[in-house]
Design an enzyme around this catalytic site. Structure first.
Site, mmCIF file in Angstrom:
data_model
loop_
_atom_site.group_PDB
_atom_site.id
_atom_site.type_symbol
_atom_site.label_atom_id
_atom_site.label_comp_id
_atom_site.label_asym_id
_atom_site.label_seq_id
_atom_site.Cartn_x
_atom_site.Cartn_y
_atom_site.Cartn_z
ATOM 1 C CG ASP A 31 52.666 47.003 46.432
ATOM 2 O OD1 ASP A 31 53.055 47.949 45.712
ATOM 3 O OD2 ASP A 31 51.535 46.506 46.340
ATOM 4 N N GLY A 38 46.570 48.105 47.148
ATOM 5 C CA GLY A 38 46.471 47.938 45.704
ATOM 6 C C GLY A 38 45.514 48.903 45.032
ATOM 7 C CB CYS A 40 40.980 46.943 45.710
ATOM 8 S SG CYS A 40 39.523 46.814 46.713
ATOM 9 C CE LYS A 49 32.043 50.977 44.106
ATOM 10 N NZ LYS A 49 32.811 50.344 43.027
ATOM 11 N N GLY A 173 32.823 53.527 27.272
ATOM 12 C CA GLY A 173 32.763 52.212 27.913
ATOM 13 C C GLY A 173 31.579 52.125 28.859
ATOM 14 C CD GLU A 196 29.868 48.834 25.797
ATOM 15 O OE1 GLU A 196 30.443 49.306 26.788
ATOM 16 O OE2 GLU A 196 30.339 47.900 25.107
ATOM 17 N N GLY A 266 38.316 48.938 29.993
ATOM 18 C CA GLY A 266 38.924 47.719 30.517
ATOM 19 C C GLY A 266 40.357 47.937 30.950
ATOM 20 N NE ARG A 267 42.439 48.093 36.366
ATOM 21 C CZ ARG A 267 43.046 49.200 36.762
ATOM 22 N NH1 ARG A 267 42.556 50.389 36.437
ATOM 23 N NH2 ARG A 267 44.149 49.149 37.492
ATOM 24 C CG HIS A 439 6.679 42.112 56.858
ATOM 25 N ND1 HIS A 439 6.592 42.329 55.495
ATOM 26 C CD2 HIS A 439 5.781 42.960 57.445
ATOM 27 C CE1 HIS A 439 5.666 43.254 55.272
ATOM 28 N NE2 HIS A 439 5.162 43.650 56.437
HETATM 29 C C1 LIG Z 1 37.658 52.377 39.234
HETATM 30 C C2 LIG Z 1 37.616 50.945 39.689
HETATM 31 C C3 LIG Z 1 36.603 50.509 40.508
HETATM 32 C C4 LIG Z 1 36.568 49.179 40.943
HETATM 33 N N1 LIG Z 1 35.553 48.777 41.763
HETATM 34 C C5 LIG Z 1 35.507 47.501 42.168
HETATM 35 C C6 LIG Z 1 34.469 47.040 43.035
HETATM 36 O O1 LIG Z 1 33.579 47.800 43.433
HETATM 37 N N2 LIG Z 1 34.481 45.749 43.441
HETATM 38 C C7 LIG Z 1 35.460 44.883 43.021
HETATM 39 O O2 LIG Z 1 35.436 43.721 43.414
HETATM 40 N N3 LIG Z 1 36.454 45.279 42.213
HETATM 41 C C8 LIG Z 1 36.504 46.570 41.784
HETATM 42 N N4 LIG Z 1 37.538 46.965 40.978
HETATM 43 C C9 LIG Z 1 38.544 45.975 40.560
HETATM 44 C C10 LIG Z 1 39.568 45.750 41.679
HETATM 45 O O3 LIG Z 1 40.145 46.974 42.043
HETATM 46 C C11 LIG Z 1 40.631 44.783 41.205
HETATM 47 O O4 LIG Z 1 40.015 43.617 40.706
HETATM 48 C C12 LIG Z 1 41.553 44.382 42.357
HETATM 49 O O5 LIG Z 1 42.203 45.508 42.881
HETATM 50 C C13 LIG Z 1 42.596 43.362 41.870
HETATM 51 O O6 LIG Z 1 43.407 43.014 42.941
HETATM 52 P P1 LIG Z 1 44.913 42.517 42.699
HETATM 53 O O7 LIG Z 1 45.443 42.187 44.033
HETATM 54 O O8 LIG Z 1 44.920 41.531 41.623
HETATM 55 O O9 LIG Z 1 45.676 43.806 42.088
HETATM 56 P P2 LIG Z 1 45.861 45.287 42.625
HETATM 57 O O10 LIG Z 1 44.800 45.665 43.566
HETATM 58 O O11 LIG Z 1 46.035 46.124 41.403
HETATM 59 O O12 LIG Z 1 47.218 45.251 43.437
HETATM 60 C C14 LIG Z 1 48.426 45.007 42.788
HETATM 61 C C15 LIG Z 1 49.545 45.556 43.634
HETATM 62 O O13 LIG Z 1 50.771 45.098 43.059
HETATM 63 C C16 LIG Z 1 51.750 46.106 43.138
HETATM 64 N N5 LIG Z 1 52.764 45.832 42.116
HETATM 65 C C17 LIG Z 1 52.636 45.846 40.775
HETATM 66 N N6 LIG Z 1 53.791 45.514 40.171
HETATM 67 C C18 LIG Z 1 54.687 45.272 41.167
HETATM 68 C C19 LIG Z 1 56.040 44.888 41.208
HETATM 69 N N7 LIG Z 1 56.742 44.660 40.084
HETATM 70 N N8 LIG Z 1 56.625 44.750 42.411
HETATM 71 C C20 LIG Z 1 55.950 44.963 43.570
HETATM 72 N N9 LIG Z 1 54.656 45.313 43.588
HETATM 73 C C21 LIG Z 1 54.028 45.475 42.406
HETATM 74 C C22 LIG Z 1 50.941 47.388 42.891
HETATM 75 O O14 LIG Z 1 51.613 48.508 43.450
HETATM 76 C C23 LIG Z 1 49.632 47.078 43.619
HETATM 77 O O15 LIG Z 1 49.618 47.571 44.928
HETATM 78 C C24 LIG Z 1 37.591 48.292 40.539
HETATM 79 C C25 LIG Z 1 38.646 48.739 39.739
HETATM 80 C C26 LIG Z 1 38.659 50.047 39.308
HETATM 81 C C27 LIG Z 1 39.803 50.508 38.437
#
Ligand SMILES: Cc1cc2nc3c(=O)[nH]c(=O)nc-3n(C[C@H](O)[C@H](O)[C@H](O)COP(=O)(O)OP(=O)(O)OC[C@H]3O[C@@H](n4cnc5c(N)ncnc54)[C@H](O)[C@@H]3O)c2cc1C
Length: 452
Positions: A31, A38, A40, A49, A173, A196, A266-267, A439
């Site tokens: 990474d 990531g 998160c 948060k 959204g 929405e 969405g994403r 309680h």
């Molecule tokens: C604004 C917002 C608020 C959120 N709030 C919450 C919440 O309160 N609670 C909750 O549970 N979820 C929340 N989420 C969702 C949560 O952030 C994601 O579900 C979670 O981060 C997914 O984890 P992941 O490991 O799949 O991906 P990510 O966290 O996106 O991590 C992916 C990592 O992969 C790396 N990467 C990508 N491509 C490559 C590559 N080719 N080579 C090397 N590295 C690479 C990136 O740099 C990144 O660090 C929120 C999301 C957003 C956008």
């Protein structure tokens, strides 16, 4: 020694790396060093948060007359500083976790070597392993409407570092991300409108909870338009670039005028750089295709978290990565139960959900029992000025087995886990009722609903 390559150090990647190393695997994580943790940690759960907490404190102070509206911009600036501190501290924590013996961190971006799904290129380096875990997350989606990329239309990531409080904010959204920002910026003084597409906000939540949240947001001065697809966005150059968001409702077009627009629709999975085609890994626009072990169409290659599109939550990403690890190790006893994943939305008031909604439970089981309790009758809720409209709702089979739990009100995101635990263990209304709760606590609401 068995070797595991993990692409991405978000919640789907780094926790699995540590567990795998503790289990004796040789682990390689790829990474960008400045992005460990990531989405998160850097642009998602944690920064939002932090802002939600600062906004809730501002709400309390404003309600008590201890904060003038002019001071809200300063509170927002303080909140941004605090958010950066928290992210920095947690990022240091993840960085040191990635120094666990057995883990090698490779800075850079990975992509598969064409024709060899077990080899990766990272810069000049080539890494090969029998087991590969793809955890590359997702990126914000934009509506395919004219003007979607107009200046002033921001993603959630850009919104998090906006250095001022917009006077008029339009959120496109009404899902979790959009509503959290709507709630936060309302607390900091913005005039907020949410648009929405679906007939109700929070489409994945129980209807009773979503309706109550919409009412609560309206009471806080947030305008919510549901069943309203956005059709176009344009900037008015004669009026300082103010943004006009057009949307359709009941056959006619209306317009919202805003200084800032948040695109929260969405994403999409992030796999464009990975050369999945070259590696022969099956995928659709919704995500990389996986089986129940999170294994892709190529044996030994797994995909977890947002990139597989199954459940876009941080804890789901981590749990799925442990499922994959259990399969890699041949130790099914280590796999978590992915069936009942709780989710929360950190608006004011908070909401949380686990298991089946009433509508889904009826669809599957036909007849169901629904039990409710209300925050307005709970001593702790009243003593700490918790939202009087708070509700606990439990959905069960006719013989009382818990199928779903849904909460709106203070500490919903914490309380939900007691219901999750009962559902996980096949618990019944009677189990919940017979368990003694301290309680005065909000948790008494759960036993009260069960005993209704
Ligand atoms: C604004 C917002 C608020 C959120 N709030 C919450 C919440 O309160 N609670 C909750 O549970 N979820 C929340 N989420 C969702 C949560 O952030 C994601 O579900 C979670 O981060 C997914 O984890 P992941 O490991 O799949 O991906 P990510 O966290 O996106 O991590 C992916 C990592 O992969 C790396 N990467 C990508 N491509 C490559 C590559 N080719 N080579 C090397 N590295 C690479 C990136 O740099 C990144 O660090 C929120 C999301 C957003 C956008």
């Amino acid at each position: 020694m068995q070797k595991l390559i993990i692409i991405g150090a978000g919640p789907g990647g780094y926790e699995c790396a540590v567990q795998a190393a503790r289990q004796g695997l040789e682990v390689h994580v790829i990474d960008s060093p400045e992005h460990v943790g990531g989405t998160c940690l850097n642009e998602g759960c944690i920064p939002t948060k932090c802002l939600c907490h600062s906004a809730a404190v501002a709400d309390i102070l404003s309600a008590e007359g201890a904060l003038d509206p002019e001071e809200l911009a300063d509170r927002h600036a303080d909140a941004l500083r605090r958010k950066e501190e928290v992210i920095g501290r947690l990022r240091d924590g993840v960085t040191s976790l990635l120094r666990t013996p057995g883990i090698t961190f490779h800075p850079g971006r990975a992509s598969f070597v064409s024709g060899d799904p077990h080899s990766m290129k990272v810069g000049e380096e080539t890494l090969t392993a029998d087991a590969i875990l793809i955890a590359t997350g997702s990126e914000p989606r934009f509506l395919p409407v004219p003007g979607a990329h107009t200046e002033g239309v921001l993603t959630s990531e850009e919104m998090l570092s906006l250095d001022h409080v917009p006077e008029r904010l339009c959120v496109i959204g009404g899902g979790v991300v959009g509503l959290e920002f709507a709630s936060v910026f309302r607390s900091f003084g913005s005039e907020v409108t949410v648009v929405e597409f679906a007939p109700e906000i929070l489409p994945a939540f129980d209807g009773d909870i979503a309706r109550r949240l919409r009412t609560a947001l309206k009471k806080r001065g947030i305008t919510v338009h549901t069943g309203s697809p956005v059709t176009a966005i344009h900037a008015d150059s004669t009026r300082n670039g103010e943004l006009h968001v057009s949307f359709e409702r009941k056959g006619s077009i209306s317009e919202i005028i805003a200084d800032t627009v948040l695109m929260a629709v969405g994403r999409s999975p992030r796999f464009q750089d990975l050369n999945l085609e070259g590696a022969g890994i099956a995928h659709t626009p919704r995500g990389i295709t996986v089986d129940e072990h999170m294994q892709t169409s190529v044996p030994g290659v797994y995909a977890v978290g947002d990139v597989n599109g199954l459940c876009p939550l941080a804890h789901a990403a981590t749990a799925q990565s442990f499922t994959a690890l259990a399969h890699i190790l041949g130790k099914p006893e280590l796999a978590p139960n992915l069936e009942h994943i709780p989710a929360a939305v950190f608006t004011v008031p908070e909401c949380a959900t686990v298991g089946l909604t009433e509508a889904k439970a009826k669809e599957i089981h036909g007849e169901v029992i629904v039990r409710k309790s209300h925050y307005r009758s709970n001593g702790r809720a009243l003593s700490c000025d918790a939202t009087p409209d708070g509700l606990v709702k439990i959905v069960c089979t006719p013989d009382g087995r818990l199928l779903g739990g849904h909460i709106i009100g203070n500490a919903a995101s914490e309380l939900i886990h007691e219901l999750a635990a009962h559902i996980h263990h096949g618990g019944t209304l009677s189990d919940l009722r017979r368990m003694v709760h301290a309680h005065p606590t909000l948790s008494e609401l759960l036993a009260q609903a069960a005993g209704e």
